[in-house]
Design an enzyme around this catalytic site. Sequence first.
Site, PDB file in Angstrom:
ATOM      1  N   HIS A 245       0.884  -1.163   0.000  1.00 42.14           N
ATOM      2  CA  HIS A 245       0.000   0.000   0.000  1.00 42.14           C
ATOM      3  C   HIS A 245       0.924   1.215   0.000  1.00 42.14           C
ATOM      4  CE1 HIS A 245      -2.840  -2.916   2.107  1.00 42.14           C
ATOM      5  NE2 HIS A 245      -3.444  -2.589   0.985  1.00 42.14           N
TER       6      HIS A 245
ATOM      7  N   ASP B 257       2.190   1.659   3.344  1.00 38.30           N
ATOM      8  CA  ASP B 257       3.148   0.640   3.817  1.00 38.30           C
ATOM      9  C   ASP B 257       4.543   1.127   3.429  1.00 38.30           C
ATOM     10  OD1 ASP B 257       1.255  -1.334   4.687  1.00 38.30           O
ATOM     11  OD2 ASP B 257       1.048  -2.063   2.615  1.00 38.30           O
TER      12      ASP B 257
END
Length: 344
Positions: A48, A51
């Site tokens: 993501h 992330d």
Amino acid sequence: MSKFKFSVGPWNVHAGADSYGPATRQEIDFDTKLAKFAELGFSAIQFHDDDAVPNINAYTEEEIKEKAAALKKKLDKYNLAAEFVAPRLWMDDHTIDGGFMSTSEKDREYAMWRAYRSIDIAKELGCDMIVLWLAREGTLCAESKSPVWATKQLIAAINKMLEYDPKIRVCIEPKPNEPIDRSICGTIGHVMAVSAATIDPSRVGGNLESAHAILAGLDPAHEIGFALAMGKLMTVHLNDQNGIRYDQDKTFGVENLRAAFNQVKVLKENGYGDHGEYVGLDVKAMRTTRDEDSYKHLENSLSIFKYLEEKADKFDYEFQKKCVANRDFEALEMYVMKLLMGVE
Ligand code: 3MF
Ligand code: MG
């Protein structure tokens, strides 16, 4: 030896919290996960945007790129590639009513900001794919937005991403529901239609997740086959799911071994991976899993995939042909069952 390369996202290892209860395991830090993913034999990591760059709202565009460049060095250390970046448009205060098709214009602009930053991050990480899991894109109240308008918003948003970067590919991960009630792009068939409506269909494809297909009442292997026939299967999220209920992200193959076998078989028969595609996993440990077993569901998914690959290698196409010629599908089915049970 598997002919495939495997990928995984850091969210596949999580602390066990669900909507009804708190965490049951310790959080594991990102660097520890990376080292373990490499050790387990994964070749690439899925991200993501946050992330890759935690707390993304706090940084300028330049700072985000710098942080992504630092992450790339870390990945290189473990010889891991980045497979894709997915804007996480369902966690933020700006996306309470969705992103690209939010009823708030400001929030739609924020969603595009995250999409552009995801593309910037992908470039720094050396990958060319953006995954859109359209978590909150749809309606909770059917009358709150027109599905016609919402679909056109999605196409317009994808067009902007394609224009922003001439190399980027956009890969939609369809899901019929959860957390949204009625989603806008629920199946890989919807993905193909959206792809065809964009300014560059060759750069828009799909990520077929087994559980998402099952939630739509469809067979994941057939959905994979459909996307392969269209030349638009950019990645997969293999897992399993016990029928039409909450999204479970179970270990690959544990609910329906024959359906799992057919997913492996269709990927193998059609040269999936020949152009660098990864076999991605999207699996969750059970809530009851202990700390020391935090990666077991990943290890088991990989093992089950590889055992099924061996079964697919052994598949007797001559016998299949004979059965088809004789219209003896009973014999063919029994052959498959015996192959899977190891009693052939
Ligand atoms: C939800 C999903 C997601 C996506 C991920 C990447 C959290 O059902 O499958 O996993 O795969 O966000 O797009
Ligand atoms: Mg997924």
